[in-house]
Design a protein around this motif. Structure first.
Motif, mmCIF file in Angstrom:
data_model
loop_
_atom_site.group_PDB
_atom_site.id
_atom_site.type_symbol
_atom_site.label_atom_id
_atom_site.label_comp_id
_atom_site.label_asym_id
_atom_site.label_seq_id
_atom_site.Cartn_x
_atom_site.Cartn_y
_atom_site.Cartn_z
ATOM 1 N N SER A 137 -1.106 43.798 37.842
ATOM 2 C CA SER A 137 0.002 43.111 37.197
ATOM 3 C C SER A 137 0.760 44.099 36.317
ATOM 4 O O SER A 137 0.219 45.115 35.876
ATOM 5 C CB SER A 137 -0.492 41.935 36.359
ATOM 6 O OG SER A 137 -1.338 42.381 35.326
ATOM 7 N N VAL A 138 2.008 43.761 36.064
ATOM 8 C CA VAL A 138 2.870 44.568 35.211
ATOM 9 C C VAL A 138 2.869 43.924 33.838
ATOM 10 O O VAL A 138 3.079 42.718 33.709
ATOM 11 C CB VAL A 138 4.312 44.617 35.775
ATOM 12 C CG1 VAL A 138 5.221 45.396 34.854
ATOM 13 C CG2 VAL A 138 4.303 45.205 37.165
ATOM 14 N N GLU A 139 2.602 44.714 32.827
ATOM 15 C CA GLU A 139 2.555 44.212 31.457
ATOM 16 C C GLU A 139 3.532 45.001 30.603
ATOM 17 O O GLU A 139 3.689 46.212 30.789
ATOM 18 C CB GLU A 139 1.143 44.383 30.877
ATOM 19 C CG GLU A 139 0.053 43.713 31.676
ATOM 20 C CD GLU A 139 -0.451 42.457 31.035
ATOM 21 O OE1 GLU A 139 -0.265 42.309 29.817
ATOM 22 O OE2 GLU A 139 -1.022 41.634 31.754
ATOM 23 N N SER A 140 4.153 44.326 29.669
ATOM 24 C CA SER A 140 5.038 45.000 28.721
ATOM 25 C C SER A 140 4.288 45.225 27.419
ATOM 26 O O SER A 140 3.526 44.366 26.970
ATOM 27 C CB SER A 140 6.269 44.147 28.439
ATOM 28 O OG SER A 140 7.030 43.995 29.605
ATOM 29 N N ARG A 141 4.502 46.388 26.843
ATOM 30 C CA ARG A 141 3.878 46.703 25.558
ATOM 31 C C ARG A 141 4.965 47.032 24.541
ATOM 32 O O ARG A 141 6.011 47.564 24.886
ATOM 33 C CB ARG A 141 2.959 47.922 25.685
ATOM 34 C CG ARG A 141 1.757 47.679 26.516
ATOM 35 C CD ARG A 141 0.874 48.905 26.458
ATOM 36 N NE ARG A 141 -0.284 48.742 27.312
ATOM 37 C CZ ARG A 141 -1.237 49.633 27.416
ATOM 38 N NH1 ARG A 141 -1.165 50.763 26.753
ATOM 39 N NH2 ARG A 141 -2.265 49.418 28.204
ATOM 40 N N ASP A 161 7.639 40.774 41.999
ATOM 41 C CA ASP A 161 6.894 39.612 41.513
ATOM 42 C C ASP A 161 6.158 39.869 40.208
ATOM 43 O O ASP A 161 5.886 38.935 39.462
ATOM 44 C CB ASP A 161 5.861 39.152 42.561
ATOM 45 C CG ASP A 161 6.512 38.691 43.848
ATOM 46 O OD1 ASP A 161 7.719 38.367 43.823
ATOM 47 O OD2 ASP A 161 5.821 38.650 44.874
ATOM 48 N N GLY A 162 5.765 41.099 39.958
ATOM 49 C CA GLY A 162 5.040 41.421 38.736
ATOM 50 C C GLY A 162 3.539 41.221 38.834
ATOM 51 O O GLY A 162 2.811 41.547 37.916
ATOM 52 N N LYS A 163 3.051 40.673 39.948
ATOM 53 C CA LYS A 163 1.621 40.432 40.086
ATOM 54 C C LYS A 163 1.225 40.490 41.561
ATOM 55 O O LYS A 163 1.954 40.033 42.429
ATOM 56 C CB LYS A 163 1.248 39.071 39.518
ATOM 57 C CG LYS A 163 -0.237 38.833 39.441
ATOM 58 C CD LYS A 163 -0.584 37.597 38.651
ATOM 59 C CE LYS A 163 -2.083 37.485 38.553
ATOM 60 N NZ LYS A 163 -2.505 36.328 37.800
ATOM 61 N N LEU A 164 0.046 41.068 41.814
ATOM 62 C CA LEU A 164 -0.483 41.165 43.162
ATOM 63 C C LEU A 164 -1.987 40.947 43.095
ATOM 64 O O LEU A 164 -2.670 41.615 42.328
ATOM 65 C CB LEU A 164 -0.184 42.543 43.771
ATOM 66 C CG LEU A 164 -0.847 42.858 45.110
ATOM 67 C CD1 LEU A 164 -0.271 41.972 46.205
ATOM 68 C CD2 LEU A 164 -0.658 44.312 45.469
ATOM 69 N N ALA A 165 -2.493 40.010 43.878
ATOM 70 C CA ALA A 165 -3.930 39.735 43.924
ATOM 71 C C ALA A 165 -4.441 39.999 45.330
ATOM 72 O O ALA A 165 -3.970 39.402 46.290
ATOM 73 C CB ALA A 165 -4.202 38.287 43.531
#
Length: 64
Positions: free
Chosen positions: A51-55, A39-43
């Motif tokens: 959350s997963v972020e791209s840099r 999912d890319g996000k967990l609360a």
């Protein structure tokens, strides 16, 4: 706090053995990894949001 210290704290507070507390912690961490991968996000209310972020790539440098 290290993982071993966290396992000790979990074992003490929940009256589990250290081995059982470590299995529980590892299961929790694996579940978090799976959710973030899919999912890319967990609360977690009251705990935090992951959350997963791209840099963008950046150029590294040699400190010498």
């Amino acid at each position: 706090m290290t993982k071993a210290e966290l396992v000790d704290a979990i074992a003490t507070k929940s009256n589990l053995t250290k081995a059982s507390a470590e299995r529980s912690l590892n299961a929790f961490l694996e579940a978090v990894k799976e959710v973030l991968a899919s999912d890319g996000k967990l609360a977690l209310t009251g705990f935090g949001t992951f959350s997963v972020e791209s840099r963008k790539a950046r150029k590294g440098r040699n400190p010498r």
